[in-house]
Scaffold this motif. Sequence first.
Motif, PDB file in Angstrom:
ATOM      1  N   SER A  23       0.832  -1.205   0.000  1.00  0.00           N
ATOM      2  CA  SER A  23       0.000   0.000   0.000  1.00  0.00           C
ATOM      3  C   SER A  23       0.870   1.260   0.000  1.00  0.00           C
ATOM      4  N   ASP A  24       1.889   1.280   0.844  1.00  0.00           N
ATOM      5  CA  ASP A  24       2.802   2.431   0.853  1.00  0.00           C
ATOM      6  C   ASP A  24       3.669   2.464  -0.397  1.00  0.00           C
ATOM      7  N   ALA A  25       4.049   1.286  -0.883  1.00  0.00           N
ATOM      8  CA  ALA A  25       4.892   1.237  -2.075  1.00  0.00           C
ATOM      9  C   ALA A  25       4.162   1.774  -3.301  1.00  0.00           C
ATOM     10  N   GLU A  26       2.848   1.504  -3.407  1.00  0.00           N
ATOM     11  CA  GLU A  26       2.100   2.025  -4.546  1.00  0.00           C
ATOM     12  C   GLU A  26       1.933   3.534  -4.440  1.00  0.00           C
ATOM     13  N   ARG A  27       1.782   4.082  -3.239  1.00  0.00           N
ATOM     14  CA  ARG A  27       1.782   5.537  -3.072  1.00  0.00           C
ATOM     15  C   ARG A  27       3.109   6.125  -3.528  1.00  0.00           C
ATOM     16  N   TRP A  28       4.184   5.416  -3.198  1.00  0.00           N
ATOM     17  CA  TRP A  28       5.517   5.858  -3.607  1.00  0.00           C
ATOM     18  C   TRP A  28       5.669   5.784  -5.124  1.00  0.00           C
ATOM     19  N   ARG A  29       5.123   4.731  -5.721  1.00  0.00           N
ATOM     20  CA  ARG A  29       5.264   4.548  -7.173  1.00  0.00           C
ATOM     21  C   ARG A  29       4.491   5.625  -7.943  1.00  0.00           C
ATOM     22  N   VAL A  30       3.337   6.044  -7.416  1.00  0.00           N
ATOM     23  CA  VAL A  30       2.517   7.038  -8.103  1.00  0.00           C
ATOM     24  C   VAL A  30       3.255   8.364  -8.252  1.00  0.00           C
ATOM     25  N   LEU A  31       4.199   8.637  -7.363  1.00  0.00           N
ATOM     26  CA  LEU A  31       4.934   9.906  -7.400  1.00  0.00           C
ATOM     27  C   LEU A  31       6.025   9.943  -8.463  1.00  0.00           C
ATOM     28  N   ARG A  32       6.155   8.907  -9.257  1.00  0.00           N
ATOM     29  CA  ARG A  32       7.205   8.878 -10.282  1.00  0.00           C
ATOM     30  C   ARG A  32       6.965   9.987 -11.300  1.00  0.00           C
ATOM     31  N   PRO A  33       8.010  10.417 -11.996  1.00  0.00           N
ATOM     32  CA  PRO A  33       7.853  11.504 -12.982  1.00  0.00           C
ATOM     33  C   PRO A  33       6.991  11.088 -14.155  1.00  0.00           C
ATOM     34  N   GLY A  34       6.391  12.083 -14.816  1.00  0.00           N
ATOM     35  CA  GLY A  34       5.552  11.813 -15.978  1.00  0.00           C
ATOM     36  C   GLY A  34       6.359  11.307 -17.162  1.00  0.00           C
ATOM     37  N   ARG A  35       5.664  10.678 -18.080  1.00  0.00           N
ATOM     38  CA  ARG A  35       6.340  10.120 -19.252  1.00  0.00           C
ATOM     39  C   ARG A  35       6.957  11.216 -20.125  1.00  0.00           C
ATOM     40  N   TRP A  36       6.393  12.416 -20.093  1.00  0.00           N
ATOM     41  CA  TRP A  36       6.915  13.484 -20.937  1.00  0.00           C
ATOM     42  C   TRP A  36       8.333  13.886 -20.522  1.00  0.00           C
ATOM     43  N   ALA A  37       8.700  13.595 -19.249  1.00  0.00           N
ATOM     44  CA  ALA A  37      10.022  13.969 -18.754  1.00  0.00           C
ATOM     45  C   ALA A  37      11.054  12.862 -18.909  1.00  0.00           C
ATOM     46  N   HIS A  38      10.691  11.763 -19.554  1.00  0.00           N
ATOM     47  CA  HIS A  38      11.643  10.669 -19.734  1.00  0.00           C
ATOM     48  C   HIS A  38      12.844  11.148 -20.553  1.00  0.00           C
ATOM     49  N   PRO A  39      14.053  10.650 -20.273  1.00  0.00           N
ATOM     50  CA  PRO A  39      15.228  11.121 -21.018  1.00  0.00           C
ATOM     51  C   PRO A  39      15.149  10.914 -22.528  1.00  0.00           C
ATOM     52  N   ILE A  40      14.447   9.880 -22.992  1.00  0.00           N
ATOM     53  CA  ILE A  40      14.420   9.618 -24.437  1.00  0.00           C
ATOM     54  C   ILE A  40      13.717  10.735 -25.204  1.00  0.00           C
ATOM     55  N   PRO A  41      12.461  11.132 -24.873  1.00  0.00           N
ATOM     56  CA  PRO A  41      11.877  12.267 -25.613  1.00  0.00           C
ATOM     57  C   PRO A  41      12.626  13.574 -25.379  1.00  0.00           C
TER      58      PRO A  41
END
Length: 521
Positions: A23-41
Amino acid sequence: MDQAPVPLLPELVPVHAVAWLSSDAERWRVLRPGRWAHPIPTVLALVLASMAVLWLAPEGDYFCDGQGSCTPDWLTTIMGALVVAAVYRGVRLLPLATAAVLPLVAVRALFDPDTPTAAGITMAVAACYACLGCLHRVAAARRQRRLAVEVAGPGRYPLPGALRTRPGDGGEQFGCGIVMILVAVLAFVLGPLDVTAWMGTEDLQWVAFFGTVIGLLNLAYYVRDRRRAAALRQGPVPVLRVLVREGGGWNDRRTYVFAADDVEGCRPLLSCYARITDGESRIPVRNQLREAVLFGPPHPGGGLVLVSSDGQQAPRPCIEYDIGPARQEYPDNRPETPAPGAATLSWGPGIGSRWCAVLIQGTWIAFVVGDLAVFGGMPFVGRVLPVIFILGSIPLIATQFSWRVTADSAGLWAVGVRRVRHIPWDELSQVWLWGRGFRIDRSGEGAPGAEIFGVVAPAWLSRRYRRRPEALLAVDGIRALQADPALRPTGRSAPADRGRPVGLALLVVNAALALALLVFG
């Protein structure tokens, strides 16, 4: 995957250590950066903007030398491609430093009198987009770090004694950085003197620029690693109880971290390259979940220390520390177990893998034909690197186009670059998944196994199309057949069904291309 996690020795568990639950890990995972900020684009935007600058530049700046010849500057092109690769690595591993440099690139593009207005605006917009992406990723990592500290509670614990005084790694990066800086200085000094017959002043300027970029990036990586190690060793840190596994994901060389209640091990949170400490630590079992204590707040780019049991019959502590920044992972599909039966099993290249091989080979053919028929050749020095790439890519192209692993009653038949290797079931040692390929080890001294490289698609691409790569299905299937002999096929495969290598035919074709480029280019 169905085995219970290896329990942690009681004396290794800090008092009041909190379990990192799903439950806490999924809250942590949701805070990941958006796909638009990925290094490839981000890097793709910078590359497209740079191409626009070249396209909109006045005639003669790139494709022509001002003396009637319109031959592309191949050395500049190659150096530019290497700089793009270095910039991608910098954007991915040094987002904060990159965000500090990109505004300078935008200002330079806007106010450079030699850059057309449209090209300058395009470059400035791309640099601003890349800068915002880097800052967004840094902010997301900080939010994840704060949440992990909150979940860990008020308890703080010192690192195990073997790690408190360890200075951290990175000597190779420091040495590489110093060497590249020296090369850049030498090229900068020799450039105005025009003392080299095989490389002009402008080419040496590009070498100086490339050496400076690579050297500074490697020194920055070294400083980053030292700071990451010092942040863990400067005092007591938060701890979390988790599950860990050596391998079993997209790369068997990485260590994966799971929530404490993810006993199936199918939702990894973080991964990193880890190394065990000297002394009493022992190499842990692979592809098996183990209970562990994680020292340090988990977040992408941070440092981690993992304390667990090695999983052997006489359990001993296993203390691991990261040798590279932690990377956030995404949930993975649980591999399916093959059904028992008489039919043989086979895994081979998909349409994407074969199209990739055709695209690479077609690029080499178009490059050689274009140089000979359109551009009128290039200097001998400029032809050496393309020849190396044309010949060096033969194993990759051949493997991507024709790799295949067939399982029958006699064992495994693996198609490589030049031959089909047979690995009997009783001599099958283990299967390693690493980088972009996998390796099948064979027991016995000097017994050759099979290595299939360049066939695993990137994780982000597989998640985009919601399918598990064929190479990972092959690894999953081989491991299941090795663990349970009842699942192995009882039928025998025909030689024609095992596939045929194309390495020798490709060697003839690419050798002819390389010879034509050297002789007539």
